[in-house]
Scaffold this motif. Structure first.
Motif, PDB file in Angstrom:
ATOM      1  N   THR A   1       0.827  -1.207   0.000  1.00 17.58           N
ATOM      2  CA  THR A   1       0.000   0.000   0.000  1.00 17.58           C
ATOM      3  C   THR A   1       0.861   1.257   0.000  1.00 17.58           C
ATOM      4  O   THR A   1       0.631   2.199  -0.764  1.00 17.58           O
ATOM      5  CB  THR A   1      -0.937   0.013   1.222  1.00 17.58           C
ATOM      6  OG1 THR A   1      -1.767  -1.163   1.190  1.00 17.58           O
ATOM      7  CG2 THR A   1      -1.802   1.250   1.231  1.00 17.58           C
TER       8      THR A   1
ATOM      9  N   LEU B   1       0.902   3.764  -3.291  1.00 18.45           N
ATOM     10  CA  LEU B   1       0.298   5.083  -3.141  1.00 18.45           C
ATOM     11  C   LEU B   1       1.338   6.197  -3.119  1.00 18.45           C
ATOM     12  O   LEU B   1       1.126   7.272  -3.681  1.00 18.45           O
ATOM     13  CB  LEU B   1      -0.553   5.133  -1.866  1.00 18.45           C
ATOM     14  CG  LEU B   1      -1.773   4.209  -1.840  1.00 18.45           C
ATOM     15  CD1 LEU B   1      -2.505   4.349  -0.515  1.00 18.45           C
ATOM     16  CD2 LEU B   1      -2.723   4.511  -3.004  1.00 18.45           C
TER      17      LEU B   1
ATOM     18  N   ARG C   1      -5.032   1.293 -14.299  1.00 19.72           N
ATOM     19  CA  ARG C   1      -5.550   2.602 -13.887  1.00 19.72           C
ATOM     20  C   ARG C   1      -6.458   3.183 -14.975  1.00 19.72           C
ATOM     21  O   ARG C   1      -7.539   3.715 -14.684  1.00 19.72           O
ATOM     22  CB  ARG C   1      -4.393   3.565 -13.627  1.00 19.72           C
ATOM     23  CG  ARG C   1      -3.544   3.254 -12.397  1.00 19.72           C
ATOM     24  CD  ARG C   1      -2.734   4.480 -12.011  1.00 19.72           C
ATOM     25  NE  ARG C   1      -1.655   4.158 -11.078  1.00 19.72           N
ATOM     26  CZ  ARG C   1      -0.381   3.996 -11.439  1.00 19.72           C
ATOM     27  NH1 ARG C   1      -0.021   4.114 -12.711  1.00 19.72           N
ATOM     28  NH2 ARG C   1       0.536   3.713 -10.542  1.00 19.72           N
TER      29      ARG C   1
ATOM     30  N   GLY D   1      -9.928   1.994 -15.186  1.00 23.84           N
ATOM     31  CA  GLY D   1     -10.822   2.403 -14.108  1.00 23.84           C
ATOM     32  C   GLY D   1     -10.717   1.582 -12.833  1.00 23.84           C
ATOM     33  O   GLY D   1     -11.558   1.720 -11.939  1.00 23.84           O
ATOM     34  N   ALA D   2      -9.707   0.739 -12.737  1.00 24.34           N
ATOM     35  CA  ALA D   2      -9.540  -0.099 -11.542  1.00 24.34           C
ATOM     36  C   ALA D   2      -9.195   0.777 -10.333  1.00 24.34           C
ATOM     37  O   ALA D   2      -8.444   1.746 -10.439  1.00 24.34           O
ATOM     38  CB  ALA D   2      -8.442  -1.129 -11.766  1.00 24.34           C
ATOM     39  N   ARG D   3      -9.760   0.428  -9.197  1.00 31.47           N
ATOM     40  CA  ARG D   3      -9.482   1.174  -7.968  1.00 31.47           C
ATOM     41  C   ARG D   3      -8.119   0.793  -7.414  1.00 31.47           C
ATOM     42  O   ARG D   3      -7.591  -0.284  -7.689  1.00 31.47           O
ATOM     43  CB  ARG D   3     -10.570   0.893  -6.934  1.00 31.47           C
ATOM     44  CG  ARG D   3     -11.955   1.391  -7.345  1.00 31.47           C
ATOM     45  CD  ARG D   3     -12.966   1.152  -6.235  1.00 31.47           C
ATOM     46  NE  ARG D   3     -14.288   1.686  -6.594  1.00 31.47           N
ATOM     47  CZ  ARG D   3     -15.343   1.622  -5.799  1.00 31.47           C
ATOM     48  NH1 ARG D   3     -15.230   1.047  -4.590  1.00 31.47           N
ATOM     49  NH2 ARG D   3     -16.501   2.126  -6.192  1.00 31.47           N
ATOM     50  N   ASP D   4      -7.587   1.689  -6.574  1.00 30.69           N
ATOM     51  CA  ASP D   4      -6.258   1.455  -6.002  1.00 30.69           C
ATOM     52  C   ASP D   4      -6.231   0.167  -5.188  1.00 30.69           C
ATOM     53  O   ASP D   4      -5.263  -0.600  -5.244  1.00 30.69           O
ATOM     54  CB  ASP D   4      -5.845   2.639  -5.124  1.00 30.69           C
ATOM     55  CG  ASP D   4      -5.556   3.885  -5.957  1.00 30.69           C
ATOM     56  OD1 ASP D   4      -5.282   3.747  -7.160  1.00 30.69           O
ATOM     57  OD2 ASP D   4      -5.600   4.991  -5.376  1.00 30.69           O
ATOM     58  N   ARG D   5      -7.276  -0.055  -4.404  1.00 33.28           N
ATOM     59  CA  ARG D   5      -7.294  -1.266  -3.577  1.00 33.28           C
ATOM     60  C   ARG D   5      -7.252  -2.524  -4.431  1.00 33.28           C
ATOM     61  O   ARG D   5      -6.548  -3.472  -4.107  1.00 33.28           O
ATOM     62  CB  ARG D   5      -8.569  -1.272  -2.710  1.00 33.28           C
ATOM     63  CG  ARG D   5      -8.677  -2.466  -1.774  1.00 33.28           C
ATOM     64  CD  ARG D   5      -9.891  -2.364  -0.872  1.00 33.28           C
ATOM     65  NE  ARG D   5     -11.134  -2.331  -1.640  1.00 33.28           N
ATOM     66  CZ  ARG D   5     -12.339  -2.221  -1.089  1.00 33.28           C
ATOM     67  NH1 ARG D   5     -12.458  -2.079   0.230  1.00 33.28           N
ATOM     68  NH2 ARG D   5     -13.424  -2.203  -1.845  1.00 33.28           N
ATOM     69  N   TRP D   6      -7.990  -2.511  -5.526  1.00 35.92           N
ATOM     70  CA  TRP D   6      -8.012  -3.672  -6.424  1.00 35.92           C
ATOM     71  C   TRP D   6      -6.640  -3.887  -7.061  1.00 35.92           C
ATOM     72  O   TRP D   6      -6.168  -5.022  -7.169  1.00 35.92           O
ATOM     73  CB  TRP D   6      -9.074  -3.458  -7.495  1.00 35.92           C
ATOM     74  CG  TRP D   6      -9.412  -4.701  -8.265  1.00 35.92           C
ATOM     75  CD1 TRP D   6     -10.396  -5.594  -7.995  1.00 35.92           C
ATOM     76  CD2 TRP D   6      -8.758  -5.181  -9.450  1.00 35.92           C
ATOM     77  NE1 TRP D   6     -10.404  -6.608  -8.920  1.00 35.92           N
ATOM     78  CE2 TRP D   6      -9.408  -6.385  -9.833  1.00 35.92           C
ATOM     79  CE3 TRP D   6      -7.693  -4.727 -10.214  1.00 35.92           C
ATOM     80  CZ2 TRP D   6      -9.020  -7.124 -10.945  1.00 35.92           C
ATOM     81  CZ3 TRP D   6      -7.290  -5.453 -11.327  1.00 35.92           C
ATOM     82  CH2 TRP D   6      -7.951  -6.633 -11.688  1.00 35.92           C
TER      83      TRP D   6
END
Length: 289
Positions: free
Chosen positions: A111, A115, A186, A189-194
């Motif tokens: 993470t 990030l 990205r 449209g994939a989320r950061d958590r995914w």
């Protein structure tokens, strides 16, 4: 769409890894040692000839013999049986700590690395503070704060091991996040958590496996050290470090008391270290080529 190749790719990779390991003398030696220790831990009930906590004062401090292979302690308990059951305790501690610390450390490191920015700085500063203390010293402080017990020792060692995984995985994540497929995820449209769970962490698995193998030996050693100084397993629990702690009082005349638990710790830690070194060589992509 043909998914057969995709489905069988992990199996082929695993088969290749096993074949390479089987040709590595260090991997074979480490695997045999660890396999034997795991077998001893699993079959302790069958292998131990006596109850590990049963007291028999008539047999106290007897030297190694056919009746007691490793001799007896000050309470007449069979040291061989206690060492066998100690293997189960040490293996459970090692696997439990590495599983929890490895999982949390991997998630934290992935993470932070993915990030970046303030979140990365904040998390890594906390990890750096924890890493600035020697592992045993920090574990001692945590175990002492919670009170001496096996549960306290497991918690303390787990907390101490988390920064090792977090720091290493964070470095891997910094490299992975720059790869083209991350940018593609990205854009889609994939989320950061995914992305972290499905792309970053899977690409750090090899590194985590190697570190986990090496950390198992360190974990067993630190846990035994806590028991040795009275902050871990408490008597009459047949734990290797606790046995050595009591046995040192009789070391000059009853050498067997502390010697055999110490030898088991030595062999187990060496086994995990040489197996981890072999795995590191095998799982390195540059060597695999």
């Amino acid at each position: 769409m043909d998914t057969t190749g995709t489905m069988h790719a992990p199996l082929r990779e695993l088969g290749l890894t096993v074949r390479i390991l089987s040709r590595n003398p260090s991997a074979v030696a480490g695997g045999v040692i660890i396999g034997a220790m795991i077998a001893v831990a699993l079959c302790a009930d069958l292998l131990a000839p006596y109850d590990p906590i049963s007291i028999n004062l008539a047999e106290r401090l007897r030297p190694p013999s056919t009746g007691h292979l490793f001799g007896t302690d000050e309470m007449g308990r069979d040291i061989f049986s206690r060492v066998i059951y100690g293997a189960r305790i040490s293996m459970v501690i090692g696997l439990l700590v590495v599983t929890i610390a490895g999982g949390l450390g991997t998630l934290i490191g992935a993470t932070a690395g993915y990030l970046g920015g303030r979140i990365d700085n904040l998390i890594m500063r906390v990890m750096d503070v924890m890493l600035s203390f020697p592992s045993l010293v920090l574990a001692m402080a945590l175990a002492a704060a919670m009170g001496p017990s096996l549960t306290s020792a497991i918690f303390a060692v787990t907390v101490v091991m988390i920064p090792k995984f977090a720091r290493l995985v964070r470095g891997e994540a910094l490299a992975v996040r720059e790869l083209p497929f991350i940018a593609a995820a990205r854009v889609s449209g994939a989320r950061d958590r995914w992305i972290v769970l499905h792309h970053v962490i899977p690409n750090c698995v090899n590194t985590v496996i190697v570190l986990a193998t090496l950390t198992l030996g360190d974990t067993i050693l630190v846990a035994a050290s806590l028991s040795f100084i009275g902050l871990g397993a408490q008597p009459p629990t047949p734990e290797w470090g606790a046995m050595i702690s009591v046995g040192r009082k009789f070391l000059m005349d009853q050498w067997w008391y502390a010697t055999f638990p110490g030898l088991f710790i030595l062999v187990t830690v060496i086994g995990f270290n040489i197996l981890g070194d072999a795995l590191r060589d095998v799982l390195d992509p540059r060597i695999r080529r």
